[in-house]
Design an enzyme around this catalytic site. Structure first.
Site, mmCIF file in Angstrom:
data_model
loop_
_atom_site.group_PDB
_atom_site.id
_atom_site.type_symbol
_atom_site.label_atom_id
_atom_site.label_comp_id
_atom_site.label_asym_id
_atom_site.label_seq_id
_atom_site.Cartn_x
_atom_site.Cartn_y
_atom_site.Cartn_z
ATOM 1 N N ASP A 1 -0.856 -5.883 -3.237
ATOM 2 C CA ASP A 1 -2.107 -5.095 -2.569
ATOM 3 C C ASP A 1 -2.150 -4.928 -1.198
ATOM 4 O O ASP A 1 -2.777 -6.367 -0.796
ATOM 5 C CB ASP A 1 -3.333 -5.244 -3.704
ATOM 6 C CG ASP A 1 -4.314 -4.281 -3.035
ATOM 7 O OD1 ASP A 1 -3.727 -3.040 -2.479
ATOM 8 O OD2 ASP A 1 -5.559 -4.150 -3.436
ATOM 9 N N ASP B 1 0.423 1.464 -1.047
ATOM 10 C CA ASP B 1 0.039 0.369 -0.401
ATOM 11 C C ASP B 1 -0.305 -0.307 -2.190
ATOM 12 O O ASP B 1 -1.191 -1.770 -1.150
ATOM 13 C CB ASP B 1 -1.411 -0.026 0.447
ATOM 14 C CG ASP B 1 -2.430 0.694 -0.173
ATOM 15 O OD1 ASP B 1 -2.459 1.573 -1.505
ATOM 16 O OD2 ASP B 1 -3.677 0.625 -0.267
ATOM 17 N N GLU B 2 -0.067 -0.371 -3.261
ATOM 18 C CA GLU B 2 0.300 -1.165 -3.988
ATOM 19 C C GLU B 2 1.543 -0.577 -4.393
ATOM 20 O O GLU B 2 1.740 -0.065 -5.244
ATOM 21 C CB GLU B 2 -1.314 -1.225 -4.734
ATOM 22 C CG GLU B 2 -1.575 -0.222 -5.159
ATOM 23 C CD GLU B 2 -2.606 -0.600 -5.921
ATOM 24 O OE1 GLU B 2 -3.371 -0.908 -6.933
ATOM 25 O OE2 GLU B 2 -3.922 0.438 -6.183
#
Length: 355
Positions: free
Chosen positions: A11, A106-107
């Site tokens: 993350d 983003d993860e």
């Protein structure tokens, strides 16, 4: 017997805001947020930790964020830049495993059970990935390592920013006992309130209830609660996961008595939907809009319309049409978009909300 899985949840820390601070060093240590202009009823997509100290959060209307922090520096969304960074990071992850399930720009989840990198140590793999991201992109990431996806995601948030946590298989049973139920996947403020009414605050409290009781009380979610409270999550990391829709919904503590009350909460739902779409990054285009209403007799209706963009007027019409189907107080209201499935890998950037 199947081997114990090694799942990593990567993350990125304040991804959009971190990129802005990297590209514009003068912004470092100042409260900044990425989002839409307050004059056009924009919302915050993300913000850095300095801004969070003022109570600013994602999906918050920009105008409200500026009231909380007059010194807030607002940066426009540069989606092409964020997508490029995400693609680079994704390519780096493929050096460790093919089993990668992206959740957003983003993860992502990684299944490194069969990986021989870093002597097969999931902990060392996560450390190396985070170090390489920082060395090559000057961005930090947090990581969680656990035997399943739910626990890995919980662990990645434990030592943010720029940290990681390992939950070993032999520690799962003890770890979940003191875990607040709000940390469980699918437990939002409303579900937390319902569980609190039963004096359920932790997973240890939840474990005292039988599967039969939880199913009766919460339906299919009861099965999920029963398993998560015991650290059980058998979902595989799915590299072929294709997002079909993006939506938000809210169960209200007091029923919305009429269509006017439903329309009054629409701006808040739209702000949350826009933030969720921005977080998803590049999508395949909008196929239609939909509205979901659950009435106080627990009957539910969904109404949709073919559209290639989000339109406030159309959503208002759908809410009015949906409400007219039963004409009863509404306990849950949701809005969303369904995505085009053809040419999924020729995705285009989402147009801005048409307000």
């Amino acid at each position: 017997m199947n081997p114990i899985r090694k799942i990593i949840h990567i993350d990125m820390d304040c991804f959009y805001a971190a990129i802005e601070m990297r590209d514009f060093p003068e912004l470092a240590n100042k409260p900044i947020a990425v989002g839409g202009d307050a004059k056009h009823r924009g919302v915050i997509a993300t913000c850095n930790y300095a801004a969070r100290q003022f109570g600013i959060r994602s999906a918050m209307p920009t105008a409200h964020a500026l009231k909380l922090c007059r010194e807030l520096i607002l940066r426009p969304v540069r989606m092409d830049v964020y997508q490029k960074e995400s693609q680079y990071i994704r390519s780096l992850l493929t050096e460790y495993t093919d089993l990668i399930e992206p959740l957003s720009l983003d993860e992502a989840y990684l299944d490194v059970t069969e990986s021989t990198q870093c002597q097969g140590s999931a902990t060392w793999i996560a450390e190396e990935i985070r170090a390489r991201i920082y060395q090559t992109r000057q961005l930090t990431a947090s990581a969680g390592i656990a035997p399943n996806k739910s626990l890995a995601k919980i662990a990645s948030d434990w030592h943010k920013p720029n940290g990681q946590m390992v939950i070993r298989p032999e520690d799962v049973s003890a770890f979940v006992l003191d875990l607040p139920v709000r940390k469980l996947f699918g437990v939002g403020p409303k579900m937390e309130e319902k569980l609190g009414a039963l004096n359920i605050k932790t997973c240890a409290d939840l474990q005292r209830y039988s599967i039969e009781y939880l199913l009766q009380k919460f339906g299919t979610m009861g099965q999920r609660l029963y398993e998560l409270a015991r650290g059980i999550d058998n979902r595989p990391v799915n590299p072929e996961r294709i997002r079909k829709s993006i939506s938000v919904e809210e169960t209200y503590p007091k029923d919305l008595p009429n269509s006017e009350a439903c329309l009054a909460v629409l701006p808040d739902l739209m702000a949350r939907l826009e933030a969720r779409i921005q977080r998803a990054g590049k999508i395949s285009g909008i196929h239609n809009l939909f509205v979901k209403l659950k009435f106080n007799d627990f009957q539910q209706t969904t109404i949709e319309r073919v559209m290639d963009k989000i339109d406030l007027i159309v959503l208002r019409q759908l809410i009015q049409e949906g409400f007219a189907r039963r004409g009863m107080p509404v306990r849950l209201l949701g809005i969303g978009i369904k995505l085009k499935q053809e040419n999924t890998y020729q995705s285009v950037q989402l147009p801005l909300l048409d307000l």
